[in-house]
Structures are given as C-alpha cells and as structure tokens.
Design an enzyme around this catalytic site. Structure first.
Site, PDB file in Angstrom:
ATOM      1  N   ASP A 185       0.154  -3.693  12.694  1.00  0.00           N
ATOM      2  CA  ASP A 185       0.481  -4.241  11.378  1.00  0.00           C
ATOM      3  C   ASP A 185       0.667  -5.747  11.507  1.00  0.00           C
ATOM      4  O   ASP A 185       1.594  -6.216  12.175  1.00  0.00           O
ATOM      5  CB  ASP A 185       1.757  -3.596  10.839  1.00  0.00           C
ATOM      6  CG  ASP A 185       2.066  -4.012   9.415  1.00  0.00           C
ATOM      7  OD1 ASP A 185       2.448  -5.191   9.217  1.00  0.00           O
ATOM      8  OD2 ASP A 185       1.931  -3.186   8.514  1.00  0.00           O
ATOM      9  N   ASP A 208       4.127  -7.128  10.395  1.00  0.00           N
ATOM     10  CA  ASP A 208       5.202  -6.812  11.341  1.00  0.00           C
ATOM     11  C   ASP A 208       5.117  -7.677  12.594  1.00  0.00           C
ATOM     12  O   ASP A 208       6.123  -8.178  13.096  1.00  0.00           O
ATOM     13  CB  ASP A 208       5.148  -5.331  11.734  1.00  0.00           C
ATOM     14  CG  ASP A 208       5.656  -4.414  10.631  1.00  0.00           C
ATOM     15  OD1 ASP A 208       6.317  -4.911   9.709  1.00  0.00           O
ATOM     16  OD2 ASP A 208       5.393  -3.202  10.711  1.00  0.00           O
ATOM     17  N   THR A 217      -0.956   7.589  -0.942  1.00  0.00           N
ATOM     18  CA  THR A 217      -2.270   7.508  -1.592  1.00  0.00           C
ATOM     19  C   THR A 217      -3.164   6.424  -0.999  1.00  0.00           C
ATOM     20  O   THR A 217      -4.371   6.414  -1.252  1.00  0.00           O
ATOM     21  CB  THR A 217      -2.099   7.212  -3.085  1.00  0.00           C
ATOM     22  OG1 THR A 217      -1.541   5.892  -3.247  1.00  0.00           O
ATOM     23  CG2 THR A 217      -1.165   8.222  -3.739  1.00  0.00           C
ATOM     24  N   ARG A 254       0.834  -1.189   0.000  1.00  0.00           N
ATOM     25  CA  ARG A 254       0.000   0.000   0.000  1.00  0.00           C
ATOM     26  C   ARG A 254       0.874   1.246   0.000  1.00  0.00           C
ATOM     27  O   ARG A 254       1.711   1.416   0.888  1.00  0.00           O
ATOM     28  CB  ARG A 254      -0.916  -0.011   1.226  1.00  0.00           C
ATOM     29  CG  ARG A 254      -1.920   1.122   1.241  1.00  0.00           C
ATOM     30  CD  ARG A 254      -2.934   0.941   2.345  1.00  0.00           C
ATOM     31  NE  ARG A 254      -2.325   0.922   3.665  1.00  0.00           N
ATOM     32  CZ  ARG A 254      -2.995   0.782   4.800  1.00  0.00           C
ATOM     33  NH1 ARG A 254      -4.299   0.607   4.754  1.00  0.00           N
ATOM     34  NH2 ARG A 254      -2.375   0.781   5.954  1.00  0.00           N
TER      35      ARG A 254
END
Length: 210
Positions: free
Chosen positions: A201, A204, A109, A105
């Site tokens: 995340d 992660d 944006t 990602r």
C-alpha cells in the site's frame, strides 16, 4: 508503449522503483524515492505542454527564446497517496495550480467512495495531470477523471508509479482520451485488488501507517 500508455523505462526510474518495492526500505527512504521518481516521470507527462516564444537579451544578443504558453497547468492529487507524487512535481513546476480529490476504496466492493473535492478554476484552459501512485482496478482513477471532466477539464493526463493491465484497460474503456504515464506495468491484481508484485500500500509505506 502505446499512444494511451507510456512506460518510462529510464534506468534511474527502474533502479529507484526496485528499491521502493523492497519491503525492507524505510518509510523515509520510500518517501524520498517517490519524490525523486516523480521528478523523472514529470518530464514525460509534461512533454506536450504548449510552447511559444518571447524576446530576451542574452549577454551576447537579442533572441526569440522558447517559453511555456497558456495558463498554469493543474495538478490533481487523488488522496492520500497522490500527494507523494505531487510534491516532487511541484519542485519542478512550482507555479502549477493544485487540487485534491478524496477517494477511498470500499474493501468489499472495490468501488471508489468520494469524500472530498477541491480543484483549481478554469480547468478547461489548463493541462490537468491527475496523480496517484497505483493504477490497480482503475475504478478510483476513472471516478476521479469523471469528476474532473464534469468540472470542465479537457486536456487530461494520468501519472502513476505502477499500473496493471486491468487498470489500463478500465481507463482505456472509460477515458480513451486520457494518456497514462507510468514507471511499470505489473502482472495483475490479487483477490483484494492489490497490485502484484507491486510494492504494498503506497499510502501506508509513505506515511508509516497500516
């Protein structure tokens, strides 16, 4: 629960998810719990696999017994975090065919950028389950399913650990024919596109990176 969205509210799923959300849970613990939850979620997402019967001999008599029909299903992992869900499902369905769609990602944006795609053949004849722990904005999931439909996939499911109303709405708009199975529908997204309350995340926490 709707036809488009199924929330698996089984007590074991919810208990394990709570431990995963806790920021003090270790990388090893997070990885183990993700695998365990994926097994439980897999029961729901494969509920509509096609069945037939075959003749077998039990120790007592001959019978017509239920068995899976058609080609092996396809599991498609959205890299990298999808691998955590996929590993658990493969323990239950070891004969599944496996594919990978690499997306990241763009932090500015929030749009997906594809960098890899390798999927099984004959997707048009297989139930195809797309796995990614987080359905956040929905942009990456929509892009991955766009890609798989171009490759011939018709019978698609999306399996995730957490979803947001925004992500579910985005998927419903783009792919109303793709049911979503998740363990929880969270409140929403922060300004950076992360799920709240979420669990951070997933990649992660699974791999011990930042």
């Amino acid at each position: 629960m709707t036809q488009h969205l199924t929330i698996v509210d089984h007590p074991l799923v919810q208990h394990k998810l709570t431990i995963m959300r806790d920021k003090t849970t270790s990388t090893a613990g997070f990885r183990r719990l993700l695998r365990e939850i994926s097994l439980l979620l897999a029961y729901e997402v494969t509920r509509e696999l096609e069945m037939t019967t075959t003749t077998i001999e039990t120790p007592m008599q001959t019978m017509e017994a239920p068995t899976l029909e058609g080609k092996k299903l396809a599991l498609i992992s959205i890299l990298r975090a999808g691998n955590g869900l996929m590993d658990g499902i493969l323990e239950m369905i070891p004969g599944a065919r496996v594919g990978f769609v690499g997306m990241y990602r763009d932090p500015e944006t929030l749009q997906p950028v594809q960098y890899y795609c390798k999927v099984p053949n004959e997707l048009d004849a297989r139930m195809t389950i797309v796995v990614d722990p987080m359905l956040a904005t929905g942009n990456s999931s929509v892009a991955a399913i766009d890609l798989l439909k171009k490759q011939g996939a018709r019978n698609l499911r999306f399996l995730c650990l957490l979803a947001t109303p925004e992500g579910v709405a985005r998927m419903l708009e783009a792919h109303p024919d793709v049911p979503i199975v998740t363990a929880a529908l969270d409140a929403g997204l922060d300004d950076h596109g992360y799920i709240l309350p979420g669990l951070g995340d997933a990649g992660d926490r699974m791999f011990g990176t930042k």
